[in-house]
Design an enzyme around this catalytic site. Sequence first.
Site, short mmCIF file in Angstrom:
data_model
loop_
_atom_site.label_atom_id
_atom_site.label_comp_id
_atom_site.label_asym_id
_atom_site.label_seq_id
_atom_site.Cartn_x
_atom_site.Cartn_y
_atom_site.Cartn_z
N LEU A 112 -2.61 51.55 -19.73
CA LEU A 112 -2.49 51.74 -18.28
C LEU A 112 -1.10 52.25 -17.94
CD1 LEU A 112 -4.34 48.63 -16.84
CD2 LEU A 112 -5.25 50.78 -17.73
N GLY A 116 -4.45 49.24 -22.81
CA GLY A 116 -5.58 49.99 -22.28
C GLY A 116 -6.09 51.06 -23.24
N ASN A 155 -1.53 44.22 -26.37
CA ASN A 155 -0.18 43.63 -26.40
C ASN A 155 0.28 43.12 -25.05
OD1 ASN A 155 -0.19 46.36 -25.54
ND2 ASN A 155 2.02 46.46 -25.80
N GLU A 156 -0.65 42.92 -24.11
CA GLU A 156 -0.29 42.56 -22.73
C GLU A 156 0.72 41.42 -22.63
OE1 GLU A 156 -3.14 43.71 -23.59
OE2 GLU A 156 -3.91 45.00 -22.00
N1 CO8 Z 1 2.87 53.89 -18.59
C1 CO8 Z 1 3.73 54.75 -18.04
N2 CO8 Z 1 4.66 55.44 -18.74
C2 CO8 Z 1 4.70 55.23 -20.07
C3 CO8 Z 1 3.84 54.32 -20.71
C4 CO8 Z 1 2.89 53.63 -19.92
N3 CO8 Z 1 2.02 52.77 -20.44
N4 CO8 Z 1 4.15 54.32 -22.03
C5 CO8 Z 1 5.16 55.19 -22.20
N5 CO8 Z 1 5.50 55.74 -21.02
C6 CO8 Z 1 6.54 56.77 -20.77
C7 CO8 Z 1 7.91 56.31 -21.22
O1 CO8 Z 1 8.53 55.50 -20.24
C8 CO8 Z 1 8.60 57.64 -21.40
O2 CO8 Z 1 8.91 58.16 -20.13
P1 CO8 Z 1 10.27 59.01 -19.87
O3 CO8 Z 1 10.30 60.06 -20.93
O4 CO8 Z 1 10.14 59.52 -18.49
O5 CO8 Z 1 11.39 58.02 -20.00
C9 CO8 Z 1 7.50 58.52 -21.98
O6 CO8 Z 1 6.27 57.90 -21.58
C10 CO8 Z 1 7.51 58.61 -23.50
O7 CO8 Z 1 7.55 57.30 -24.05
P2 CO8 Z 1 8.42 56.91 -25.35
O8 CO8 Z 1 9.72 57.65 -25.32
O9 CO8 Z 1 8.46 55.43 -25.44
O10 CO8 Z 1 7.52 57.56 -26.51
P3 CO8 Z 1 7.33 57.06 -28.00
O11 CO8 Z 1 6.58 58.14 -28.68
O12 CO8 Z 1 8.64 56.60 -28.58
O13 CO8 Z 1 6.40 55.75 -27.89
C11 CO8 Z 1 4.52 54.46 -27.08
C12 CO8 Z 1 5.12 55.86 -27.33
C13 CO8 Z 1 4.27 53.77 -28.40
C14 CO8 Z 1 3.22 54.66 -26.32
C15 CO8 Z 1 5.54 53.66 -26.25
O14 CO8 Z 1 5.94 54.41 -25.14
C16 CO8 Z 1 5.00 52.36 -25.75
O15 CO8 Z 1 4.91 51.39 -26.47
N6 CO8 Z 1 4.63 52.34 -24.44
C17 CO8 Z 1 4.16 51.14 -23.77
C18 CO8 Z 1 2.74 50.92 -24.10
C19 CO8 Z 1 2.27 49.67 -23.45
O16 CO8 Z 1 2.76 48.57 -23.71
N7 CO8 Z 1 1.29 49.82 -22.58
C20 CO8 Z 1 0.72 48.71 -21.90
C21 CO8 Z 1 0.31 49.08 -20.53
S1 CO8 Z 1 -0.52 47.69 -19.76
C22 CO8 Z 1 -2.18 47.92 -20.06
O17 CO8 Z 1 -2.60 48.92 -20.55
C23 CO8 Z 1 -3.17 46.84 -19.69
C24 CO8 Z 1 -2.69 46.06 -18.55
C25 CO8 Z 1 -3.67 45.04 -18.05
C26 CO8 Z 1 -3.22 44.56 -16.68
C27 CO8 Z 1 -3.49 43.16 -16.46
C28 CO8 Z 1 -2.66 42.64 -15.26
C29 CO8 Z 1 -3.31 41.49 -14.59
#
Ligand code: CO8
Length: 260
Positions: free
Chosen positions: A66, A111, A135-136
């Site tokens: 997400l 997500g 990993n939430e």
């Molecule tokens: N949302 C928005 N932006 C993101 C996300 C994301 N999930 N993930 C990465 N980005 C952005 C980064 O901030 C970065 O932005 P910018 O260049 O503007 O600074 C850009 O994308 C590139 O990211 P990285 O430099 O980190 O790229 P890498 O190739 O090094 O790594 C990964 C990629 C592995 C995807 C890494 O970015 C990562 O681990 N991201 C987080 C993933 C994550 O933890 N997602 C969880 C989202 S929560 C969800 O899906 C379920 C929620 C359920 C809700 C329940 C609430 C009640």
Amino acid sequence: GHGRVAVELDSSAGVAVMKMENLPVNSLSLDFLTEFLISLEKLENDRGCRGVILTSGAPKIFSAGLDIMEMYRKSTEHYAEFWKTVQEMWLRLYQSNMVTIAAINGSSPAGGCLMAMCCDYRIMAENPKYSIGLNETQLGIVAPFWFKDTMVNTIGNRATERSLELGLLYSPPEAHKIGLVDQLVPEEKIQSTAAAVMSQWLAIPDHARQITKSMMRKPTVDRLLAHRESDIQNFVSFITKDAIQKSLHMYMEMLKQRRG
Ligand code: CO8
């Protein structure tokens, strides 16, 4: 915007490849999810399409899950609309009448893992840099019950309990061992393997397979349908809490610093 989901339909095989191209990381924003739903619906209504291979056009990432920006400093109306769309994505993909195969050619947290688990079969590239899981809790948030249910249906109760509490992200061999993915292949073989597996699944008469899929998945789907509105309210009240907004902020800062 347009063109964040590239669909290629092979009419002779009756198989479409849906390639997510919301660069850089295929985060599931409201706009992207909306486009994804429209593309899926079109294929669902196309009698010439019996199977879909879901994959990524982003290098090294299947989907980052997400879009965190959709959950940060937005209005309650926005949160409600976003969450309803996330629910819709799950409902459509989990119940698709088509054979769905995830060709996981990159990392797939949260997500992203949910989307992969919605499919009938998961093939992952055996690249040690990739990881997959819900990993939430690492973000200080809680996976909703239907994320949990989907994981239980995929890997069983005990493995889900441990995965969710620790917010585990698995390497490809670990993910394969616990059954989170069905098959590992060298990266360059992932599309051809997906096509070969698809033809095995398509050898089964659609009608029998569809009824069986529905029999397996309907109780899980019905649980969300019965609590859809309260699930939206839960999400909104959870995500608007100061402590949760702070956790998300810190997590985003951590992502930035990790990059240096
Ligand atoms: N949302 C928005 N932006 C993101 C996300 C994301 N999930 N993930 C990465 N980005 C952005 C980064 O901030 C970065 O932005 P910018 O260049 O503007 O600074 C850009 O994308 C590139 O990211 P990285 O430099 O980190 O790229 P890498 O190739 O090094 O790594 C990964 C990629 C592995 C995807 C890494 O970015 C990562 O681990 N991201 C987080 C993933 C994550 O933890 N997602 C969880 C989202 S929560 C969800 O899906 C379920 C929620 C359920 C809700 C329940 C609430 C009640």
